[in-house]
Design a protein around this motif. Structure first.
Motif, short mmCIF file in Angstrom:
data_model
loop_
_atom_site.label_atom_id
_atom_site.label_comp_id
_atom_site.label_asym_id
_atom_site.label_seq_id
_atom_site.Cartn_x
_atom_site.Cartn_y
_atom_site.Cartn_z
N PRO A 263 -6.24 0.14 4.87
CA PRO A 263 -5.08 -0.70 5.16
C PRO A 263 -4.12 -0.05 6.14
O PRO A 263 -3.41 -0.72 6.86
N ILE B 246 -11.25 -1.68 5.25
CA ILE B 246 -11.34 -0.59 4.28
C ILE B 246 -10.05 0.22 4.23
O ILE B 246 -9.59 0.61 3.17
N HIS C 105 1.18 3.79 1.84
CA HIS C 105 1.80 4.28 3.08
C HIS C 105 2.99 3.44 3.51
O HIS C 105 3.72 3.82 4.42
N TYR D 233 0.85 -1.19 0.00
CA TYR D 233 0.00 0.00 0.00
C TYR D 233 0.89 1.24 0.00
O TYR D 233 2.03 1.18 0.50
N ARG E 53 -14.90 4.54 -1.59
CA ARG E 53 -14.24 3.67 -0.63
C ARG E 53 -13.57 4.45 0.48
O ARG E 53 -13.69 4.12 1.66
N ASN E 54 -12.86 5.51 0.10
CA ASN E 54 -12.19 6.32 1.12
C ASN E 54 -13.17 7.21 1.87
O ASN E 54 -12.97 7.50 3.04
#
Lengths: 336, 306
Positions: B301, B299, A152, A150, B225-226
Motif C-alpha cells: 500500500p 501488495i 505508514h 495503513y 505477503r511482504n
C-alpha cells in the motif's frame, strides 16, 4: 498468589563464539495491578527477560532453567500451542519501535481485529466495533477513519497508540511494554506513558515496563528492578530504591539524571566503561570493573543477594554483607 | 489506485516511442547493406533494387521513419520477405503458443519456489534448507539445452510417457514447461528464502506472534505477503523473457512460439519479420513491467499511496 512469579530464570544464547548468559538467575514477583519497571543499560537482559515470559526468545536463545509462574501455571513447561493461547489474551506486549512493529501491508484496524478473531468467538462486526472503541480509548482522534489506514499513514505516536489498543483490547492481566517511548518525541513520550497508566488503572492490568529512563520509573512504577549484565542487582519498592539507592550501579544511574537543583557548574555523574560482554562475564561481581567502591572480594566471588531489613528492598552487593561492611551502618541496613 | 494505474500507463508511452525508434533504426545500424546481406552474393542489382524499393529503403531516412510510424499505428509491420504475409499476422499466430508455455512454466516455477523457499526460511539451517539450496544451485547451473534433452531422453525415449516434441494437447507442454519452470524456480527459491528470512526478522513478525496468532497465519499472512514484494520484480522479468519466446527451449521441443519464429526469421534473413519480432518482444516487456508495477501497488500500500 502473585500474578507473576519468575524464579531463578536463566536464558542462554548458544552461539559459535560461546554461550551468552543473557539472563542469569533472575527472580522477581509481580502482584495484580502492580507496575514493575525493569531498568538498566542496553544489553543487560531486560528485553530477553520480558520476551521469555511470552516465549518469544529467538534462536539461538533458550530458557535453560527456572520457572515463570503465571497465575500458578509454569509457562516454561507449556507446549508451544498452549503458550500461544496466553499470548494476546492474558499477556500482551508492546515494543520499542512503533515504526516497524506494525505490518506495513495490512490496515491497522485489521491488525487489531485479527487478534480478536483468533482468540475469541466474535463476529467480524463485533470485532470491528470493539476495535474502534479501543482506538477511541487510546485517544486516536479519528478512530473510524484510522481503522482503515495503513501504518505508514500514521505518525509514530499514533502507531504506538494503535499498538496499545491492540495489546489491551483483550483486557489482559499482564502488559509487557518494552521501552514503549524510547523511539518517540519527548512530548509524545509523556502522553503515551500517561495513557498506559490510565488504561492500566481502568482495566486492572499489571504492567512490566522496560526502560532505561529513570524519569519514567519515577512516574509509573510501583516496584523497580535494576538489571546489570543479566542479573538483578537491586530491587524494591520504587520509593525505597529512589530514596536510598544502595548498589553503586543504581547510585550511578540515579546520579546521571540532571535535576533542577543541580548546581550549574557541577558535572553529571557518568559510569565509566561499558556493559561487559556476556560470553565471558567478569568473575565475581559483574560490575566490579566499573565500580568506584570495589572491594577485593568483588573480583573473586559473586555477591550474595540480601534483603534490607524487613522491606522488599533487595540487593546483591558485597558492600552490604556482614563480612564486608561498607558505607552503610548496621542500623540502617536492618532498618531498625 | 486508479490514479496510480493511469500514472503507470502514462509512463509507458515514452518507453514505447523509444522502442519504436530503436527498432526502426535497427535495420540501418547493422553493418553493410541489409538487402545485399539478405539476398546473398548471387543477387543481381535489379533484385537488390527491387527489394530495396519494396522495403522503402530507397527513400530518405526521415520519410522512412514517418512511414514506419504511420504503419505502426495502423498495426502494420510490413510483409515478410519469405512468405509475403503481413508480419503482424505471422507473429500473432505464434503468440498463443508462447503464452501457453509461459503460463505453464510460471505455474511450475511458483509451485516449486514459493513453498520451498518459505519452508527453507522457516526451517533455517535444517536439512530442508540445505536441500532447497542444493536444488537452487542445480537449477541455476543446468542450462536449458542440457536439461531439455535430458528430460526427453528420460520421459520420452526411455519411459515413453510423454511426446518428445511438438505442439498439441496437455501432454506436449509438460516437458518444455518443466525445463523452463525449473530454471526459473531455482533463482526464485533463493529469492523467496532470503526475502523471507529478512522479513521473519522484522518487528511486526514478533508483534504477530505476541498476538498469539497461529504460526501458519504469521508465516502466510504477515511474512510471505511482504516477502513477495522483491520476488515479484524478478518473477515479472522472468515472465517478460518467457513471453518474448524461450528461444532455445522452443527450438528443442519444436514449440511453435515467438522464440522459434525469431530464430527462424534470423536464419532466413527475413528482416521485416525480425524487426516485427523485436518490436513485439519489446512491447511485451513494457506490458509485463506495467503489470508488475500494478501488482506492487496491490501488495504494498505504501507504493500505491505515494
Amino acid at each position: 498468589m502473585a500474578l507473576l512469579e519468575v524464579k531463578n530464570l536463566r536464558v542462554y544464547f548458544h552461539t559459535r563464539e560461546g554461550t551468552v548468559k543473557a539472563v542469569d538467575d533472575v527472580s522477581f514477583t509481580l502482584e495484580k495491578n502492580e507496575t514493575l519497571c525493569l531498568v538498566g543499560e542496553s544489553g543487560c537482559g531486560k528485553s530477553v527477560t520480558a520476551l521469555s515470559i511470552i516465549g518469544l526468545i529467538s534462536n539461538p536463545g533458550k530458557i535453560e532453567s527456572g520457572q515463570i509462574l503465571f497465575e500458578g501455571v509454569d509457562l516454561v513447561k507449556l507446549k508451544k500451542s498452549e503458550l500461544r493461547k496466553f499470548r494476546g489474551t492474558e499477556i500482551s506486549m508492546i515494543f520499542q519501535e512503533p515504526m516497524t512493529s506494525l505490518n506495513p501491508s495490512l490496515k491497522v484496524g485489521f491488525q487489531i481485529v485479527e487478534l480478536l478473531l483468533e482468540h475469541f468467538n466474535v463476529s467480524k462486526t463485533e470485532a470491528k466495533n470493539l476495535a474502534v472503541e479501543f482506538l477511541k480509548k487510546v485517544k486516536i482522534p479519528d478512530a473510524v477513519g484510522t481503522y482503515d489506514k495503513y501504518p505508514h499513514q500514521l505518525s509514530g505516536g499514533m502507531r504506538q497508540r494503535v499498538m496499545i489498543a491492540m495489546a489491551l483490547i483483550s483486557k489482559p492481566s499482564l502488559l509487557i511494554a518494552d521501552e514503549p517511548t524510547t523511539a518517540l518525541d519527548v512530548t509524545i513520550q509523556l502522553q503515551i506513558l500517561e495513557l498506559i497508566r490510565d488504561l492500566k488503572n481502568s482495566l486492572g492490568t499489571s504492567v512490566i515496563l522496560i526502560t532505561h529512563d529513570m524519569g519514567v520509573v519515577a512516574n509509573l512504577a510501583d516496584k523497580v528492578a535494576v538489571m546489570y549484565a543479566g542479573k538483578i542487582v537491586e530491587s524494591g519498592e520504587v520509593f525505597e530504591v529512589f530514596e536510598n539507592p544502595l548498589h553503586p550501579y543504581t547510585v550511578g544511574l540515579l546520579g546521571s539524571i540532571p535535576k533542577l537543583d543541580t548546581p550549574k557548574n557541577s558535572r553529571l555523574i557518568s559510569i565509566p566503561g561499558n556493559v561487559p560482554r556476556l560470553i565471558n562475564p567478569p568473575k565475581g561481581c559483574r560490575f566490579h570493573e566499573r565500580c568506584s567502591r570495589k572491594l577485593e572480594i568483588c573480583e573473586i566471588a559473586e555477591p550474595p543477594e540480601m534483603t534490607i531489613g524487613n522491606s522488599n528492598h533487595r540487593i546483591a552487593c558485597w558492600l552490604y554483607s556482614d563480612e564486608f561492611q561498607g558505607a552503610v551502618d548496621t542500623d540502617e541496613r536492618y532498618g531498625s | 489506485m486508479i490514479r496510480y494505474i493511469i500514472n503507470r500507463l502514462l509512463l509507458t508511452i515514452p518507453v514505447v516511442i523509444a522502442v519504436s525508434v530503436l527498432v526502426f533504426l535497427f535495420i540501418h545500424l547493422i553493418p553493410g547493406d541489409p538487402v545485399e546481406m539478405m539476398l546473398g552474393e548471387t543477387a543481381t542489382i535489379a533484385n537488390v533494387e527491387e527489394i530495396r524499393h519494396m522495403l522503402g529503403l530507397d527513400k530518405p531516412l526521415g520519410i522512412q521513419f514517418l512511414d514506419f510510424m504511420k504503419n505502426l499505428l495502423k498495426g502494420d509491420l510490413g510483409k515478410s520477405i519469405v512468405s509475403r504475409r503481413p508480419v503482424m499476422q505471422i507473429v500473432l499466430e505464434r503468440y498463443p503458443a508462447t503464452i501457453k508455455l509461459t503460463v505453464a512454466s510460471a505455474i511450475v516455477a511458483l509451485i516449486i519456489s514459493i513453498p520451498l523457499g518459505t519452508l527453507a526460511a522457516v526451517k533455517h539451517y535444517s536439512w530442508i534448507d540445505n536441500l532447497s539450496m542444493i536444488f537452487a544451485l542445480l537449477g541455476v547451473s543446468m542450462p536449458n539445452f542440457w536439461l531439455g534433452p535430458l528430460l526427453i531422453i528420460l520421459f520420452s525415449l526411455t519411459l515413453g510417457w510423454l511426446p518428445p516434441s511438438g505442439y498439441g494437447g496437455f501432454k506436449y507442454i509438460i516437458l518444455p514447461a518443466i525445463t523452463l519452470g525449473t530454471a526459473m524456480s531455482a533463482s526464485l527459491t533463493r529469492l523467496v528464502r532470503s526475502s523471507m528470512l529478512e522479513v521473519l526478522d522484522q518487528e511486526y513478525i514478533k508483534t504477530a506472534r505476541a498476538k498469539g496468532l497461529r504460526e501458519r497465519l504469521v508465516i502466510y499472512r504477515h511474512a510471505l505477503r511482504n516477502a513477495l514484494i522483491p520476488v515479484i520484480t524478478v518473477f515479472g522479468m522472468q515472465i517478460g523473457s518467457l513471453l518474448s519466446g524461450a528461444l532455445i527451449t522452443e527450438t528443442i521441443f519444436s514449440w511453435p512460439g515467438v522464440g522459434r519464429l525469431f530464430i527462424e526469421s534470423i536464419f532466413r534473413r527475413d528482416f521485416p519479420l525480425v524487426q516485427g519480432c523485436v518490436l513485439i518482444i519489446a512491447l511485451t516487456y513494457v506490458f509485463v513491467n506495467f503489470i508488475v508495477d500494478i501488482t506492487y501497488g496491490f501488495i504494498n500500500p505504501k507504493i500505491r499511496y505515494e
